[in-house]
Design a protein around this motif. Structure first.
Motif, mmCIF file in Angstrom:
data_model
loop_
_atom_site.group_PDB
_atom_site.id
_atom_site.type_symbol
_atom_site.label_atom_id
_atom_site.label_comp_id
_atom_site.label_asym_id
_atom_site.label_seq_id
_atom_site.Cartn_x
_atom_site.Cartn_y
_atom_site.Cartn_z
ATOM 1 N N THR A 153 0.842 -1.191 0.000
ATOM 2 C CA THR A 153 0.000 0.000 0.000
ATOM 3 C C THR A 153 0.880 1.246 0.000
ATOM 4 O O THR A 153 1.773 1.360 0.847
ATOM 5 C CB THR A 153 -0.922 0.020 1.230
ATOM 6 N N PRO A 154 0.673 2.175 -0.916
ATOM 7 C CA PRO A 154 1.491 3.400 -0.913
ATOM 8 C C PRO A 154 1.324 4.173 0.393
ATOM 9 O O PRO A 154 0.266 4.169 1.015
ATOM 10 C CB PRO A 154 0.928 4.196 -2.107
ATOM 11 N N THR A 155 2.406 4.822 0.806
ATOM 12 C CA THR A 155 2.399 5.513 2.088
ATOM 13 C C THR A 155 1.385 6.640 2.125
ATOM 14 O O THR A 155 0.729 6.868 3.142
ATOM 15 C CB THR A 155 3.798 6.075 2.386
ATOM 16 N N ASN A 156 1.210 7.340 1.024
ATOM 17 C CA ASN A 156 0.305 8.478 1.014
ATOM 18 C C ASN A 156 -1.161 8.069 0.866
ATOM 19 O O ASN A 156 -2.039 8.932 0.836
ATOM 20 C CB ASN A 156 0.670 9.450 -0.114
ATOM 21 N N THR A 157 -1.448 6.777 0.784
ATOM 22 C CA THR A 157 -2.835 6.317 0.691
ATOM 23 C C THR A 157 -3.236 5.452 1.886
ATOM 24 O O THR A 157 -4.263 4.776 1.832
ATOM 25 C CB THR A 157 -3.051 5.516 -0.607
ATOM 26 N N LYS A 158 -2.435 5.477 2.934
ATOM 27 C CA LYS A 158 -2.774 4.703 4.124
ATOM 28 C C LYS A 158 -3.733 5.502 5.015
ATOM 29 O O LYS A 158 -3.632 6.724 5.110
ATOM 30 C CB LYS A 158 -1.506 4.356 4.910
#
Length: 212
Positions: A153-158
């Motif tokens: 999961t991308p960090t900016n979409t957690k």
């Protein structure tokens, strides 16, 4: 007297839980953007709920957008919607049923046993409503945690748990606890109402003489 107080306490707790279910379902903060890790823009906070998604800027401006299509939503959101709405409807009917069986009301006052059974049914419906909301919030929260710890999961979409999720957990617990109080107080009273004491018949004394 103690049963009456326990019954009233259970009804009040379940009613507060019912209000909490409505508030949790309507709130847009079921999950909030996470600030864990590097390269996170703290000037913008994103919230998502069951009906809309919102973006809050550091200036205080908030913009919300309703979800466009029901069919484009994920299965978790659709199922959570259905379970929360089901819990609200069950809670509404539980209030009506429990009100008829409360000892402070005059409905079915001539039949104590029937009144106790109605209150027990209302408590059971409250418990069912709480379990429905508990399953919905727990499943939604498990999905948030699963995506958060997913390394792909991308960090900016957690996202993390939102305020509405905690309110939903608390409301579900209150509905279950209040329904349990209603059932326990009504059942104990119903057992006492079912047992009736009949007066003992006095045996007529038999005289020593026989009369013709």
């Amino acid at each position: 007297m103690a049963n009456s107080g326990l019954q009233m306490l259970g009804f009040v707790l379940a009613f507060i839980g019912f209000v909490g279910l409505i508030a949790s379902t309507s709130m847009p903060e079921w999950k909030a953007s996470s600030y864990a890790g590097d390269n996170i823009v703290t000037a913008l906070a994103i919230y998502e709920g069951l009906w809309m998604s919102c973006a809050s800027q550091s200036t205080g401006q908030v913009q919300c957008k309703w979800f466009d299509s029901l069919l484009q939503l994920s299965a978790i959101v659709q199922t959570t919607r259905a379970l929360m709405i089901l819990g609200i409807f069950l809670g509404f009917f539980a209030i009506l049923i429990a009100s008829l069986g409360m000892k402070c009301t005059t409905c079915f006052a001539d039949d104590k046993q029937k009144k106790s059974r109605i209150a027990t049914i209302g408590g059971a419906v409250f418990i069912t409503a709480g379990l429905s909301a508990l399953v919905a919030t727990s499943w939604y929260g498990h999905r948030i945690a699963q995506d958060f710890y997913n390394p792909f999961t991308p960090t900016n979409t957690k996202f993390e748990f939102g305020v509405a999720l905690f309110i939903g957990w608390g409301a579900a617990a209150l509905c279950i606890l209040g329904g349990a109080f209603l059932c326990s107080s009504s059942c104990s009273k119903g057992g006492q109402a079912g047992s009736r004491q009949y007066p003992k018949t006095r045996a007529m004394p038999s005289g020593g003489k026989d009369y013709v």
